[in-house]
Design an enzyme around this catalytic site. Sequence first.
Site, short mmCIF file in Angstrom:
data_model
loop_
_atom_site.label_atom_id
_atom_site.label_comp_id
_atom_site.label_asym_id
_atom_site.label_seq_id
_atom_site.Cartn_x
_atom_site.Cartn_y
_atom_site.Cartn_z
N SER A 1 1.25 -0.71 0.25
CA SER A 1 -0.34 -0.04 -0.07
C SER A 1 0.55 1.16 -0.02
CB SER A 1 -1.02 -0.08 1.42
OG SER A 1 -1.63 -1.46 0.75
N LYS B 1 -8.74 -5.32 11.81
CA LYS B 1 -10.06 -5.38 10.76
C LYS B 1 -11.11 -5.07 11.45
CE LYS B 1 -7.95 -5.82 6.03
NZ LYS B 1 -8.57 -6.66 4.74
N ASN C 1 -11.79 -1.81 6.92
CA ASN C 1 -9.89 -1.83 6.54
C ASN C 1 -9.63 -0.16 5.82
OD1 ASN C 1 -11.51 -0.71 4.05
ND2 ASN C 1 -10.04 -2.47 2.88
N ASP D 1 -12.80 -3.04 1.05
CA ASP D 1 -12.31 -4.81 0.41
C ASP D 1 -13.47 -5.35 -0.84
OD1 ASP D 1 -10.49 -4.82 1.38
OD2 ASP D 1 -10.67 -6.07 3.18
N GLY E 1 -10.77 -13.24 6.88
CA GLY E 1 -11.20 -12.45 7.53
C GLY E 1 -11.63 -11.82 6.26
#
Length: 276
Positions: free
Chosen positions: A22, A71, A92, A108, A136
Site C-alpha cells: 500500500s 480489521k 479497512n 474490500d 477475514g
Amino acid sequence: MTDGLKVLLSGVIGHPIAHSKSPSLHNYWLKKYGISGYYMPLDIVPENLFAAIEIMPKMGFVGANVTIPHKEDILKISDKISTRALEIGAANTLCFGANGSVEADNSDAYGFIKNIYQSYPDWDSKKTAAVIGAGGAARAVVWALLNEGAPEVRITNRTKHRAESIANDFGSKVKVVSWKEAPEMLDGAMSVVNTTSLGMIGKAPFDISLANLNSAAMATDLVYNPLKTTFLEQAEQKGCHVVDGLGMLLHQAAIGFEKWFGKWPEVDTQTRQVVL
Ligand code: NAP
C-alpha cells in the site's frame, strides 16, 4: 485536499506490516497527482491500537488503512461505521475528524467486485458461487457476492466454525460445505474464489482438486503473490476465465485515497506495474 504547505498524512496500520504494498501504491498516486502528502507503514501491535488511533489525528493524519489483525477490533473504537463495514463485520479504511473522531468503512468488497468486472466485463454475478476459505477477507467476498445477486454462496474452510459463523451472519443463501467435500462444492458453481492463503509464496500449496470445476466458470484468487497462482493456472487450463487478485488491492485503495487526498485515482496498467 492539499492545504498550502500542509502535508496530509495517511498510512496502513497492521502487524506485521513490512510486506505491505500500500505505501508504494499511495505514494505513487500522490506523486502522480501532485498532492502534498505521505502514506507510511505503521507496525502497531493489538494492545497499542487504541493509543495509536487516539494520537494519529493530533499528528496530522487524515486517515488510515487497517489490516491484519485489526480489521474487526477497529469497529469497537470507531465513532461512525458505514453500513457495509457494519454488515461485513470489519473495516479497512478510516477517516479522522478534526476533533479526533473515527469514521470506519470497508472497501474490500468494492475492490473485489470492481477487479472482476475490470478484467471480465461480461461476468454473470447472479449465479451460484463457491468460496474457499473463511478468514477475514472471505467475509467481504461473501457479502460482495450476495450483494451482486448470487442466489447461493457455498463456503468451505479448514476450520469449519469460521465458515459457520459467516453463514450465521449472512443468512440462508450461504451454505457451509465440509473441507473434505471442497472439490464437490465446485460442481455447478459459476464463480469460484480462493480466499485462503494457500498458494501464496512461502505458504502451503493449493491442493484442492478442480476436477469438478465448470469450464465456463469465473475463477479468482485473493492471493496476488505470485500473480498467477496454482489455482488460477489450473482453472485456466480448464478453460475458465481467471482474474488475479492484484486488482482487488488497487481498487480497494482508491476509496481511501479519494477520502483523504480528494482525488479519485486511476487504476490502470501502470498502477499495476508500480505495485508489481
Ligand atoms: P486470515 O483471516 O488469516 O484467513 C486465512 C484463511 O486461509 C483462512 O480461511 C484459513 O483457514 C486459510 N488457511 C491458511 N492456511 C491454511 C492451510 N494450510 N490449509 C487450509 N487453509 C488454510 O486472512 P485473510 O485476511 O482472510 O486473507 C486471506 C488471503 O487473502 C491472504 O493471502 C491475503 O494476503 C489475501 N488478501 C488479498 C487481498 C487483495 O486485495 N487481493 C485482500 C485481503 C486479503 P483456517 O480458518 O482454517 O485457519
